[in-house]
Write a protein that holds these residues in place. Structure first.
Motif, PDB file in Angstrom:
ATOM      1  N   LEU A  41      -6.470  16.984  12.099  1.00 57.12           N
ATOM      2  CA  LEU A  41      -7.761  16.019  11.821  1.00 57.12           C
ATOM      3  C   LEU A  41      -7.666  14.647  12.113  1.00 57.12           C
ATOM      4  O   LEU A  41      -8.777  14.235  12.710  1.00 57.12           O
ATOM      5  N   ALA A  42      -6.384  14.076  12.112  1.00 56.55           N
ATOM      6  CA  ALA A  42      -6.376  12.657  12.495  1.00 56.55           C
ATOM      7  C   ALA A  42      -6.342  12.473  14.078  1.00 56.55           C
ATOM      8  O   ALA A  42      -6.996  11.454  14.490  1.00 56.55           O
ATOM      9  N   ARG A  43      -5.840  13.605  14.716  1.00 55.65           N
ATOM     10  CA  ARG A  43      -6.069  13.477  16.117  1.00 55.65           C
ATOM     11  C   ARG A  43      -7.519  13.662  16.725  1.00 55.65           C
ATOM     12  O   ARG A  43      -7.818  13.019  17.593  1.00 55.65           O
ATOM     13  N   GLY A  98      -6.557  19.878  -8.155  1.00 61.15           N
ATOM     14  CA  GLY A  98      -7.446  20.306  -7.494  1.00 61.15           C
ATOM     15  C   GLY A  98      -7.382  19.807  -6.015  1.00 61.15           C
ATOM     16  O   GLY A  98      -8.098  20.553  -5.001  1.00 61.15           O
ATOM     17  N   ALA A  99      -7.077  18.835  -5.712  1.00 54.12           N
ATOM     18  CA  ALA A  99      -7.167  18.230  -4.517  1.00 54.12           C
ATOM     19  C   ALA A  99      -6.202  18.772  -3.446  1.00 54.12           C
ATOM     20  O   ALA A  99      -4.931  19.093  -3.645  1.00 54.12           O
ATOM     21  N   GLU A 100      -6.846  18.923  -2.256  1.00 56.17           N
ATOM     22  CA  GLU A 100      -6.154  19.548  -1.187  1.00 56.17           C
ATOM     23  C   GLU A 100      -5.815  18.759  -0.143  1.00 56.17           C
ATOM     24  O   GLU A 100      -4.867  18.895   0.556  1.00 56.17           O
ATOM     25  N   VAL A 101      -6.429  17.623   0.026  1.00 57.19           N
ATOM     26  CA  VAL A 101      -6.408  16.534   0.989  1.00 57.19           C
ATOM     27  C   VAL A 101      -6.829  14.982   0.235  1.00 57.19           C
ATOM     28  O   VAL A 101      -7.663  14.926  -0.510  1.00 57.19           O
ATOM     29  N   GLY A 102      -5.715  14.318   0.497  1.00 56.93           N
ATOM     30  CA  GLY A 102      -5.920  12.927  -0.381  1.00 56.93           C
ATOM     31  C   GLY A 102      -6.077  12.100   1.106  1.00 56.93           C
ATOM     32  O   GLY A 102      -5.479  11.928   2.047  1.00 56.93           O
ATOM     33  N   ILE A 103      -6.869  10.880   0.788  1.00 51.67           N
ATOM     34  CA  ILE A 103      -7.348  10.020   1.791  1.00 51.67           C
ATOM     35  C   ILE A 103      -7.231   8.587   1.385  1.00 51.67           C
ATOM     36  O   ILE A 103      -7.705   8.365   0.183  1.00 51.67           O
ATOM     37  N   LEU A 104      -6.332   7.641   2.136  1.00 55.22           N
ATOM     38  CA  LEU A 104      -6.655   6.288   1.812  1.00 55.22           C
ATOM     39  C   LEU A 104      -7.392   5.489   2.740  1.00 55.22           C
ATOM     40  O   LEU A 104      -6.995   5.566   4.038  1.00 55.22           O
ATOM     41  N   PHE A 105      -8.091   4.892   2.368  1.00 55.88           N
ATOM     42  CA  PHE A 105      -9.185   4.037   3.292  1.00 55.88           C
ATOM     43  C   PHE A 105      -8.831   2.705   3.030  1.00 55.88           C
ATOM     44  O   PHE A 105      -8.977   2.052   2.056  1.00 55.88           O
ATOM     45  N   GLY A 131     -13.164  -5.591  11.661  1.00 52.94           N
ATOM     46  CA  GLY A 131     -13.962  -4.503  11.873  1.00 52.94           C
ATOM     47  C   GLY A 131     -13.565  -3.060  11.802  1.00 52.94           C
ATOM     48  O   GLY A 131     -14.206  -2.234  12.517  1.00 52.94           O
ATOM     49  N   GLN A 132     -12.427  -2.830  11.550  1.00 52.00           N
ATOM     50  CA  GLN A 132     -11.658  -1.488  11.535  1.00 52.00           C
ATOM     51  C   GLN A 132     -11.253  -1.028  10.135  1.00 52.00           C
ATOM     52  O   GLN A 132     -11.178  -1.773   9.155  1.00 52.00           O
ATOM     53  N   VAL A 133     -10.878   0.388  10.324  1.00 54.83           N
ATOM     54  CA  VAL A 133     -10.370   1.013   8.891  1.00 54.83           C
ATOM     55  C   VAL A 133      -9.359   1.802   9.329  1.00 54.83           C
ATOM     56  O   VAL A 133      -9.443   2.604  10.224  1.00 54.83           O
ATOM     57  N   LYS A 134      -8.414   1.621   8.689  1.00 53.19           N
ATOM     58  CA  LYS A 134      -7.234   2.757   8.802  1.00 53.19           C
ATOM     59  C   LYS A 134      -7.089   3.562   7.758  1.00 53.19           C
ATOM     60  O   LYS A 134      -7.464   3.452   6.625  1.00 53.19           O
ATOM     61  N   ILE A 135      -7.112   4.872   8.230  1.00 48.22           N
ATOM     62  CA  ILE A 135      -6.795   6.019   7.229  1.00 48.22           C
ATOM     63  C   ILE A 135      -5.613   6.600   7.283  1.00 48.22           C
ATOM     64  O   ILE A 135      -4.943   6.774   8.350  1.00 48.22           O
ATOM     65  N   SER A 136      -5.206   7.113   5.889  1.00 43.11           N
ATOM     66  CA  SER A 136      -4.108   7.745   5.961  1.00 43.11           C
ATOM     67  C   SER A 136      -4.560   9.068   5.197  1.00 43.11           C
ATOM     68  O   SER A 136      -5.248   9.151   4.110  1.00 43.11           O
ATOM     69  N   LEU A 163       0.677  -1.298  -0.065  1.00 44.75           N
ATOM     70  CA  LEU A 163       0.050  -0.061  -0.037  1.00 44.75           C
ATOM     71  C   LEU A 163       0.754   1.328   0.031  1.00 44.75           C
ATOM     72  O   LEU A 163       0.368   2.216  -0.070  1.00 44.75           O
ATOM     73  N   GLU A 164       2.087   1.001   0.068  1.00 48.25           N
ATOM     74  CA  GLU A 164       3.152   2.290   0.293  1.00 48.25           C
ATOM     75  C   GLU A 164       3.033   3.164  -0.926  1.00 48.25           C
ATOM     76  O   GLU A 164       3.012   2.606  -2.213  1.00 48.25           O
ATOM     77  N   GLY A 165       2.530   4.480  -0.775  1.00 44.61           N
ATOM     78  CA  GLY A 165       2.442   5.242  -2.038  1.00 44.61           C
ATOM     79  C   GLY A 165       0.893   5.233  -2.644  1.00 44.61           C
ATOM     80  O   GLY A 165       0.775   6.107  -3.217  1.00 44.61           O
ATOM     81  N   LEU A 166       0.111   4.645  -2.181  1.00 47.40           N
ATOM     82  CA  LEU A 166      -1.223   4.505  -2.777  1.00 47.40           C
ATOM     83  C   LEU A 166      -2.054   5.664  -2.621  1.00 47.40           C
ATOM     84  O   LEU A 166      -2.823   6.249  -3.250  1.00 47.40           O
ATOM     85  N   VAL A 167      -1.699   6.531  -1.348  1.00 46.37           N
ATOM     86  CA  VAL A 167      -2.500   7.695  -1.065  1.00 46.37           C
ATOM     87  C   VAL A 167      -2.203   9.044  -1.779  1.00 46.37           C
ATOM     88  O   VAL A 167      -2.847   9.741  -2.064  1.00 46.37           O
TER      89      VAL A 167
END
Length: 338
Positions: A298-300, A268-275, A281-286, A256-260
């Motif tokens: 935001l992450a905090r 035009g994107a100011e924030v990119g997110i990887l789900f 039953g959990q989701v990690k977000i980058s 998954l390295e670099g996928l975000v």
């Protein structure tokens, strides 16, 4: 002009040096899912200590990344945190060096093993609530933990082994996006110049990290790129990875390295997110920011953390639920900064 350590770091470096000079058996650890900065910093310190006659071992909370094994000349120095040998070595250690994180939760299963061992923390993240106690060499202004480890070795005048040089170069290269992120400073380039003088090979090290892509990673891109989506104004973009996809393709977190970067780099994107959906039953977000949005803050708000431009968190819930919640709050954060 020869490199000069930033004056503000000198007191902490002296304290770190005193701790290293008094140590005889050292445990080196870093955060869950170690990256190039964490491992590169560890390997540099491991080589430095061994050359000075100090016994040292790497004990990480999660398995050592395969793509970074080339940095370690003697892999017997890397111990499984769940094994008896690691338990015994941690019990006998007189110093534990924690790099690229300063949080107890981020060293996970290693923390109980080194609970009573004196600590030296070398980190470039903001101090968190569950901070690891001990001697602290922290500077959020550093581009990478490797930059701070370089300062320690520079202050000690080496020894500069091939492993130390390569490890520090990889640490800086990976945490600066190959020297293209906003955390790159003139000081970073001066450090790199010193590493080049000591034999670092940009071409070969870049090829080792980025130029050996397994076929499963290409297959993963084929599967997940259609999931790229954007907010109505195009300022927030995201990509999603289902747990079943990773299992079917036998992918690991390393794939998954670099996928975000794919959503982050959309025009035009100011924030990119990887789900990333996890099995339990959990989701990690980058989160990655291109502009004024502080994704660490935001992450905090989701119980995570990181840097102003790069952060992450682990949330409970389904992929759809988490994605809706995080995207909504990210869009609000982007709008606030407008």
């Amino acid at each position: 002009m020869s490199y000069q350590i930033p004056e503000a770091r000198i007191p902490a470096i002296r304290a770190a040096t005193d701790a290293l000079e008094g140590a005889r058996e050292v445990i080196l650890t870093t955060h869950i899912n170690a990256d190039g900065d964490g491992v590169g910093s560890q390997v540099a310190l491991l080589s430095f200590l061994l050359e000075r006659g100090v016994e040292a071992w790497i004990v990480n909370p999660t398995p050592f990344p395969e793509f970074l094994r080339f940095l370690v000349p003697d892999f017997s120095k890397v111990l499984d945190a769940t094994g008896e040998v690691a338990r015994l070595r941690c019990g006998a250690a007189d110093l534990c060096i924690v790099v690229d994180t300063g949080e107890k939760s981020r060293i996970a299963r290693v923390h109980p093993l080194v609970r009573h061992v004196p600590k030296l923390v070398i980190d470039h993240h903001p101090v968190a609530e569950d901070a690891i106690e001990g001697i602290s060499f922290r500077d959020p202004g550093a581009a990478a933990a490797g930059e701070l480890v370089f300062d320690v070795l520079w202050n000690a005048e080496g020894p500069w082994t091939r492993s130390a040089v390569d490890g520090l170069y990889v640490a800086l290269m990976t945490d600066t996006g190959s020297f293209r992120f906003s955390n790159v400073t003139p000081g970073v380039h001066r450090v790199v110049a010193e590493l080049l003088e000591r034999g670092a090979s940009p071409e070969s090290l870049h090829r080792e990290i980025y130029g050996r892509v397994p076929l499963r990673r290409i297959r993963l891109l084929q599967e997940v790129l259609p999931s790229v989506d954007v907010s109505s104004d195009g300022r927030v973009a995201w990509i999603s990875v289902q747990e079943q996809t990773l299992r079917d393709l036998q992918c690991t977190s390393e794939d998954l390295e670099g996928l975000v970067d794919y959503p982050r780099e959309l025009e035009g994107a100011e924030v990119g997110i990887l789900f990333r959906e996890l099995a339990e039953g959990q989701v990690k977000i980058s989160l990655r920011s291109n502009g004024p949005v502080d994704v660490n803050r935001l992450a905090r708000s989701f119980g995570g953390g990181g840097h102003v431009r790069a952060a992450g968190a682990l949330l409970s819930g389904s992929l759809d639920e988490v994605r809706e919640r995080v995207v909504s709050r990210t869009v609000a954060a982007v709008t606030e900064e407008a």
